[in-house]
Structures are given as C-alpha cells and as structure tokens.
Design an enzyme around this catalytic site. Structure first.
Site, PDB file in Angstrom:
ATOM      1  N   GLU A 121      -4.638   6.410  -3.903  1.00 50.14           N
ATOM      2  CA  GLU A 121      -4.754   7.597  -3.042  1.00 50.14           C
ATOM      3  C   GLU A 121      -4.063   8.829  -3.629  1.00 50.14           C
ATOM      4  O   GLU A 121      -3.802   9.787  -2.891  1.00 50.14           O
ATOM      5  CB  GLU A 121      -4.198   7.317  -1.626  1.00 50.14           C
ATOM      6  CG  GLU A 121      -4.863   6.136  -0.931  1.00 50.14           C
ATOM      7  CD  GLU A 121      -4.433   5.981   0.526  1.00 50.14           C
ATOM      8  OE1 GLU A 121      -4.488   6.955   1.281  1.00 50.14           O
ATOM      9  OE2 GLU A 121      -4.045   4.849   0.905  1.00 50.14           O
ATOM     10  N   HIS A 156       4.240  10.371  11.668  1.00 47.97           N
ATOM     11  CA  HIS A 156       2.841  10.666  11.990  1.00 47.97           C
ATOM     12  C   HIS A 156       2.708  12.143  12.360  1.00 47.97           C
ATOM     13  O   HIS A 156       3.481  12.646  13.175  1.00 47.97           O
ATOM     14  CB  HIS A 156       2.382   9.817  13.178  1.00 47.97           C
ATOM     15  CG  HIS A 156       2.505   8.338  12.949  1.00 47.97           C
ATOM     16  ND1 HIS A 156       1.418   7.508  12.781  1.00 47.97           N
ATOM     17  CD2 HIS A 156       3.596   7.542  12.847  1.00 47.97           C
ATOM     18  CE1 HIS A 156       1.834   6.266  12.606  1.00 47.97           C
ATOM     19  NE2 HIS A 156       3.157   6.258  12.645  1.00 47.97           N
ATOM     20  N   TRP A 210       0.838  -1.210   0.000  1.00 50.09           N
ATOM     21  CA  TRP A 210       0.000   0.000   0.000  1.00 50.09           C
ATOM     22  C   TRP A 210       0.870   1.256   0.000  1.00 50.09           C
ATOM     23  O   TRP A 210       0.494   2.275  -0.584  1.00 50.09           O
ATOM     24  CB  TRP A 210      -0.974  -0.010   1.184  1.00 50.09           C
ATOM     25  CG  TRP A 210      -0.348   0.098   2.551  1.00 50.09           C
ATOM     26  CD1 TRP A 210       0.115  -0.923   3.323  1.00 50.09           C
ATOM     27  CD2 TRP A 210      -0.099   1.307   3.311  1.00 50.09           C
ATOM     28  NE1 TRP A 210       0.629  -0.443   4.515  1.00 50.09           N
ATOM     29  CE2 TRP A 210       0.495   0.928   4.534  1.00 50.09           C
ATOM     30  CE3 TRP A 210      -0.335   2.661   3.082  1.00 50.09           C
ATOM     31  CZ2 TRP A 210       0.878   1.846   5.509  1.00 50.09           C
ATOM     32  CZ3 TRP A 210       0.037   3.586   4.063  1.00 50.09           C
ATOM     33  CH2 TRP A 210       0.635   3.169   5.255  1.00 50.09           C
ATOM     34  N   SER A 243       4.030  -0.705  12.555  1.00 49.03           N
ATOM     35  CA  SER A 243       3.421  -1.897  11.957  1.00 49.03           C
ATOM     36  C   SER A 243       3.997  -2.135  10.567  1.00 49.03           C
ATOM     37  O   SER A 243       4.069  -3.271  10.107  1.00 49.03           O
ATOM     38  CB  SER A 243       1.906  -1.725  11.815  1.00 49.03           C
ATOM     39  OG  SER A 243       1.301  -1.614  13.068  1.00 49.03           O
ATOM     40  N   HIS A 279       8.487   0.731   6.556  1.00 54.23           N
ATOM     41  CA  HIS A 279       8.941   1.684   5.538  1.00 54.23           C
ATOM     42  C   HIS A 279       8.818   3.024   6.250  1.00 54.23           C
ATOM     43  O   HIS A 279       7.713   3.375   6.692  1.00 54.23           O
ATOM     44  CB  HIS A 279       8.026   1.632   4.304  1.00 54.23           C
ATOM     45  CG  HIS A 279       8.369   2.673   3.267  1.00 54.23           C
ATOM     46  ND1 HIS A 279       8.716   2.348   1.983  1.00 54.23           N
ATOM     47  CD2 HIS A 279       8.427   4.034   3.344  1.00 54.23           C
ATOM     48  CE1 HIS A 279       8.971   3.470   1.306  1.00 54.23           C
ATOM     49  NE2 HIS A 279       8.798   4.502   2.119  1.00 54.23           N
ATOM     50  N   LEU A 280       9.910   3.765   6.344  1.00 56.54           N
ATOM     51  CA  LEU A 280       9.897   4.919   7.252  1.00 56.54           C
ATOM     52  C   LEU A 280       8.767   5.901   6.935  1.00 56.54           C
ATOM     53  O   LEU A 280       8.574   6.305   5.789  1.00 56.54           O
ATOM     54  CB  LEU A 280      11.233   5.664   7.215  1.00 56.54           C
ATOM     55  CG  LEU A 280      11.374   6.624   8.411  1.00 56.54           C
ATOM     56  CD1 LEU A 280      11.756   5.867   9.676  1.00 56.54           C
ATOM     57  CD2 LEU A 280      12.359   7.734   8.121  1.00 56.54           C
ATOM     58  N   HIS A 281       8.032   6.241   7.963  1.00 55.43           N
ATOM     59  CA  HIS A 281       6.963   7.233   7.843  1.00 55.43           C
ATOM     60  C   HIS A 281       6.839   7.993   9.156  1.00 55.43           C
ATOM     61  O   HIS A 281       7.211   7.486  10.208  1.00 55.43           O
ATOM     62  CB  HIS A 281       5.637   6.562   7.460  1.00 55.43           C
ATOM     63  CG  HIS A 281       5.216   5.489   8.412  1.00 55.43           C
ATOM     64  ND1 HIS A 281       5.636   4.177   8.301  1.00 55.43           N
ATOM     65  CD2 HIS A 281       4.447   5.534   9.526  1.00 55.43           C
ATOM     66  CE1 HIS A 281       5.133   3.463   9.289  1.00 55.43           C
ATOM     67  NE2 HIS A 281       4.400   4.258  10.054  1.00 55.43           N
TER      68      HIS A 281
END
Ligand code: M7G
Length: 330
Positions: free
Chosen positions: A178, A272, A168, A265, A268-270
């Site tokens: 998206e 928030h 995703w 979870s 892949h670096l993200h």
C-alpha cells in the site's frame, strides 16, 4: 521532521472541486503509482466456493461470505458502492432501462448501467482464520465493564495470545504494501505515523471518507497503554492528520470524526479519521473514543487510561467474553 505528503495541494482549493480531487487521488493509484491499480484484472474469485453467508444487510447492501479459495479458508465481502454525482450524466445516457410498472404519475424501472458504473467493492481475506470468520459473523453483543485491574488480569493475557496478526500494519510501515496509497507520512520514530485510506473506503467519493493513521512506534497496543508520555504523539497525529486531509481532500477538521477504538481488532496503535455524518462501522459510543477527549483526559490525569473503567461490546462467541464470564465479571 520530514513532510512526505504524497501530493501537496494548496489549502485554498474550492469545495466543489472535492469530488474531482478524490477522483484524482484514485486515478493516481490507477496510473501505476498505486500498488495494484484497478486496471489490473484478475479472476482470483472465479474458483471461490461459498460455504456460508456470515451476515448481510439489504440496507447497507453488503454481504459477508465464508468459503474456499484454492483449498484455503476465505472470507469475501461484497459491497455495492454509492452512486456518484459526477457519473449521473453518463448513467442516464449510457444505461438500458426496463419498465417495471407505470401507474398515474408513478413509474418504476430496472436500470442497467454500463459495467464500469456498476462495480461492487470486494474485499478478500485469504487464508482467513477462525477469528476472521467470527469477526464478520452476525452476533449478539454484550457490554463489558473492564477495570484497570481486569485489563491486567483478564484482557492483556488474552490479547497477548489471541489477537489478529498485525503483519499488514508492519507491511505498511515498511512500504512493503500500500506504499502508493499513503496520503501523508511523518517518519519520526517517536511521534511519527503513516496516514492512508482504510481498506473499507474505495476513495471514489468523500461522503464515506475513511483514513487511518498508524504509529511508527510499535509497542503501543491500544488506548490502555497510553499515558501522558504519548501526548506529543497523539497531538502530532491529530494536527498533521487533519492538515493532510484538508490538503488532499479539502475537508476541514469540522467535518471529521477522529477517534480510537477500544477494543480494537488490531493491537498496534492507530487512529480512525472518518467523515462526520458517515455512519462508519464502529463509530458508536460503545467503541469509539474521540482523540480530542483522549488528549484532554491524559492532560488532566497522566494515568487516566491505566486506571479508568472502560466499557466495550464483545460478541457472543468472543473468547474474551468467556474469560470475563469465567472471572465472574459478567
Ligand atoms: P480496528 O479498530 O483495529 O478494528 O481498526 P476494526 O476493523 O474492528 O475497526 C483497524 C482498521 O484498519 C479498520 O478500520 C480496518 O478496516 C482497517 N484495515 C484492516 N486491514 C487488514 C487493513 C489493510 O490491510 N489495509 C488498510 N489500509 N486498512 C486495513
């Protein structure tokens, strides 16, 4: 560096326009610029067969259900959404009221609003893996202490075999999904990222604002992989993410909580971005690491996250917890 902010607005917009702006952002996606506007009706859940309630919360007004959808395992999440101030007039004029009881100055009613003011945010994961089922099941948690060495010998081998697919994420980066929800993109291969609403946020009100910034670099799994080599990337996400949120939603940095999860979870670096004051799931000290602190820690010690002991909660049935137990680390 190209700036592809989807809808640039002057930074001087008045605060009371905030709700309107959030609504406008939503309308954009309804007008066909979104992949699937909410005018797109579907009966995809009419055949859903419930097999178990994984968890629910009367306070949060959510329920997580396991079941079958066309013979496939599925998880459905239902969540009653907040009541918006800008819909109050319509709510009072357009609803049916049924009196439940009256006593002195007190009375209670059941209010039946028009259907469009009575929506339930619904998330479907299908086909759902056993790991998804576990993620949404109410579980006891245990705090784990992970040294840099534990990461190499226990965690890394486990997540290399067992983690959720990040398909995703790749779909978002490649504009296969998206695409029209993107709020801001910096396309640079090294320091670039895509900022878009988290799928937990319905974008109808800014009170529970939740966006994620996903790096274009694909080889950074989590906080543990970060070194001072990534400072430019992190600073870029911090700076441009805050600017884009100010421009789109008129929320200043002083209203934002910007953090990474450890463990995440999805490896892949993200980053928030949530509204301060909104108790977003996973914003507690046992899982959230302020991006500002991460940057300072790496400035002070380039190898900080390679060497530090990190603490995080694991759920009772998490396979990683078993690995820590087997290694005598719990
Ligand atoms: P995380 O820290 O890896 O895990 O964050 P968490 O889900 O345990 O918090 C991943 C974030 O991505 C979460 O906030 C999810 O709600 C969000 N997310 C997950 N998926 C599968 C999607 C998706 O398909 N689209 C969007 N926009 N957000 C997602």
């Amino acid at each position: 560096m190209a700036d592809t902010t989807a809808k640039r607005e002057p930074a001087t917009v008045e605060t009371d326009e905030l709700t309107q702006k959030v609504k406008r952002a939503k309308t954009d996606s309804e007008n066909g610029r979104g992949e699937v506007g909410d005018e797109f009706e579907t009966d995809v859940l009419s055949g859903f067969q419930t097999s178990a309630v994984l968890s629910d919360s009367a306070r949060e007004k959510t329920i997580f259900i396991r079941g079958k959808l066309a013979d496939e395992d599925a998880v459905v999440i239902l969540e009653k959404t907040p009541i918006r101030e800008d819909t109050l007039a319509e709510l009072f004029t357009g609803s049916r009221l049924k009196l439940e009881m009256r006593n002195d100055i007190y009375s209670t009613y059941r209010l039946q609003p028009p259907p469009h003011l009575n929506e339930i945010k619904t998330t479907v994961v299908c086909p759902a893996t056993e790991k998804h089922v576990k993620k949404y099941q109410r579980q006891e948690s245990f705090l784990v202490e992970e040294t840099g060495e534990d990461y190499k010998t226990i965690t890394l081998p486990y997540i290399q075999k067992q983690s959720f697919s990040v398909q995703w994420v790749h779909n978002i980066l490649e504009k296969k999904a998206e695409a029209d929800r993107i709020v801001f993109e910096d396309p640079d291969k090294e320091v670039g990222f895509v900022l878009l609403p988290d799928f937990k946020w319905d974008q109808k009100q800014a009170d529970d604002l939740y966006l994620i910034a996903i790096t274009h670099q694909r080889n950074i799994k989590s906080l543990r992989d970060l070194t001072s080599d990534h400072l430019r990337l992190l600073q870029n996400i911090f700076q441009k993410g805050k600017e884009a949120i100010l421009q789109r939603y008129n929320l200043p940095a002083s209203k934002l909580r910007v953090y990474l999860h450890y463990q995440p979870s999805y490896y892949h670096l993200h980053v928030h971005f949530t509204k301060l004051g909104y108790e977003a799931p996973g914003c507690g000290v046992e899982r959230a690491h302020f991006l500002a602190d991460v940057i300072q820690n790496l400035q002070a010690d380039p190898q900080y996250y390679k060497t530090r002991t990190l603490y995080f909660p694991l759920r009772a049935d998490d396979g990683l917890l078993s690995k820590f137990k087997e290694a005598g680390r719990l």
